[in-house]
Design an enzyme around this catalytic site. Structure first.
Site, PDB file in Angstrom:
ATOM      1  N   GLU A 230      46.812   0.229  76.121  1.00  0.00           N
ATOM      2  CA  GLU A 230      47.280  -0.924  76.899  1.00  0.00           C
ATOM      3  C   GLU A 230      47.606  -2.001  75.884  1.00  0.00           C
ATOM      4  OE1 GLU A 230      48.183  -4.055  78.276  1.00  0.00           O
ATOM      5  OE2 GLU A 230      46.042  -4.448  78.399  1.00  0.00           O
ATOM      6  N   CYS A 264      47.465 -10.401  78.736  1.00  0.00           N
ATOM      7  CA  CYS A 264      48.573  -9.471  78.480  1.00  0.00           C
ATOM      8  C   CYS A 264      49.624  -9.559  79.569  1.00  0.00           C
ATOM      9  CB  CYS A 264      48.059  -8.050  78.319  1.00  0.00           C
ATOM     10  SG  CYS A 264      47.082  -7.459  79.699  1.00  0.00           S
TER      11      CYS A 264
END
Length: 471
Positions: A230, A264
């Site tokens: 990720e 993020c």
């Protein structure tokens, strides 16, 4: 390096918060390797009960955990409390996910045969955690990994090791065997040693694209090991055909500046109908001017705290200046509020007429703005990135959302909602440089166990009807 220590300091004050000797990857992996099979052999119901005890331990220690997270990351208390609540909720979500996605079931098969689908754990999984959510994000790997029967070696970010240590202490306090949840304290060297260790069966990573790409290359020659990446995003939020510009401004601020932009899924690029540009900027500037920026325990509570450290603040300040030298037009200058401390005000820069654009994840409170004449141009601008994690449309027109959803390249596509704040009860992941098609959150079960299909019969009855000479 047994004589060396890792120090953790509070971003808001610079005070030393925690210290611990640097660990050894070989030692931690060996302990996990020696213990995982016993954990995997326990019935699923036992592992579920142990993890529910873990949730109760975190619930009992919630105030202390909240305070530690706030001090070590700089995020406000209200946000740290939300992170702790997410850690607790992860257990029940993971139990449901495990049952739905990796449980046991029978498959239709010919007469006198049964076909069974079951799942097995990989073995020892390494988890590398980030600093922005030092409890929630690694916990999102650790809980489903343990539930599936794996052992875990967890290396928290060297910027937030105390929060990682607290999380591991909660697992141990709940009765989960210490040999099955190991803590590796250290910096990049310890992270590299863990990621390259021959005795891990996989790596679950949350962090930068550059590190994730390096790991992807490293694991390319090891197809027997699971790798889940990720890696963040350069996320767009598009504002188009909406009369409520105040609400649009709120959604933009929440997307771009929550957690001081250190998410993020944070919006890095605002793409706006050129007809709405001036009034939207007016609303944005008024709202940003009202934001409280302060230390975690301030009263009233701040909207955002500092970024993680002074080096990061320096890098972001330099990045803002670089955008300006590339032809960007500052709409709101980024300012350093306290000398030698990483408190930054949000920065806005219009990059519409810039000579060049940068496709990087500026991990902080910087928002680039692009004016566009048509919605098709807006979608093209939104897709002009190597990343593909999150995207959001603010619009009153359902047809525009249908067009946006069909054409945008992202794993999370929202409508009249922020780009961030994804639910743990849904898959979390993106495309391009945002990941390697191993979405986490609800789909974490998929990479924590592998399917085993068995054709089974209680008696061995077999015959050959062709290809034999007469007896």
């Amino acid at each position: 390096m047994p004589d060396q220590e890792l120090l953790s300091t509070e971003p808001a004050t610079g005070a030393i918060l925690w210290r611990h000797p640097i660990g050894d990857a070989d030692t931690e992996v060996a302990i996990a390797r020696a213990n995982w099979a016993q954990w995997a052999a326990r019935p699923l119901a036992v592992r579920i009960e142990a993890l529910r005890r873990f949730a109760n331990v975190v619930r009992q220690r919630a105030d202390a955990f909240t305070d530690l997270l706030a001090r070590e990351t700089g995020k406000p208390l209200w946000e740290a409390r939300t992170e702790v609540e997410t850690v607790i909720a992860k257990v029940d979500i993971s139990v449901t996910s495990y049952s739905e996605r990796t449980g046991q079931r029978r498959i239709e098969a010919p007469m006198n045969t049964r076909l069974a689908l079951r799942h097995k754990p990989h073995g020892v999984l390494a988890v590398l955690g980030p600093y922005n959510f030092p409890a929630h994000l690694p916990n999102g790997h650790i809980v489903p990994a343990l539930l599936a029967g794996n052992a875990v070696v967890f290396k928290p970010s060297e910027k937030t090791p105390a929060s990682g240590a607290f999380l591991v202490e909660c697992f141990h306090a709940a009765g989960i065997p210490e040999g099955c949840v190991r803590l590796l304290i250290g910096g990049p060297d310890q992270g590299k040693a863990l990621a390259s260790h021959p005795d891990i069966d996989g790596l679950l990573f949350t962090g930068s694209a550059n590190t994730g790409i390096a790991l992807n290359r490293q694991f390319a020659a090891r197809p027997e090991k699971i790798l889940a990446l990720e890696m963040g995003g350069n996320n767009p939020i598009v504002v188009w055909n909406t009369p409520d510009l105040y609400s649009a401004a709120v959604l933009v601020v929440q997307s771009a500046f929550t957690t001081a932009g250190q998410r993020c899924t944070a919006a890095r690029r605002l793409i706006v109908d050129e007809k709405l540009f001036e009034p939207l900027m007016a609303e944005l500037n008024k709202l940003i001017g009202r934001l409280i920026i302060g230390e975690p325990h301030a009263d009233p509570q701040p909207f955002m705290g500092p970024v993680i450290d002074n080096n990061t603040a320096d890098m972001l300040t330099e990045s803002f200046l670089t955008l300006s030298t590339m032809g960007g037009r500052p709409l709101r200058h980024m300012e350093r509020l306290i000398e030698n401390r990483p408190f930054l005000t949000p920065g806005l820069v219009d990059m519409t007429d810039a000579r060049e654009k940068v496709d990087v994840e500026l991990f902080g409170p910087i928002l680039q703005v692009f004016r566009k004449a048509t919605f098709e141009e807006a979608i093209a601008e939104a897709n002009d990135t190597r990343y593909g994690l999150s995207a959001s449309l603010v619009s009153q027109d359902p047809r525009l959302y249908d067009q946006f959803w069909a054409n945008i390249r992202a794993g999370i596509v929202n409508w009249n909602k922020p780009t961030n704040g994804a639910s743990s009860a849904a898959p979390f992941g993106g495309v391009g440089w945002s990941g390697n098609h191993r979405p986490s959150a609800y789909y974490a079960a998929d990479y924590c166990a592998y399917p085993v299909v068995s054709s089974e019969s209680e008696q061995a009855r077999a015959a050959m009807g062709v290809g034999l000479r007469d007896a």
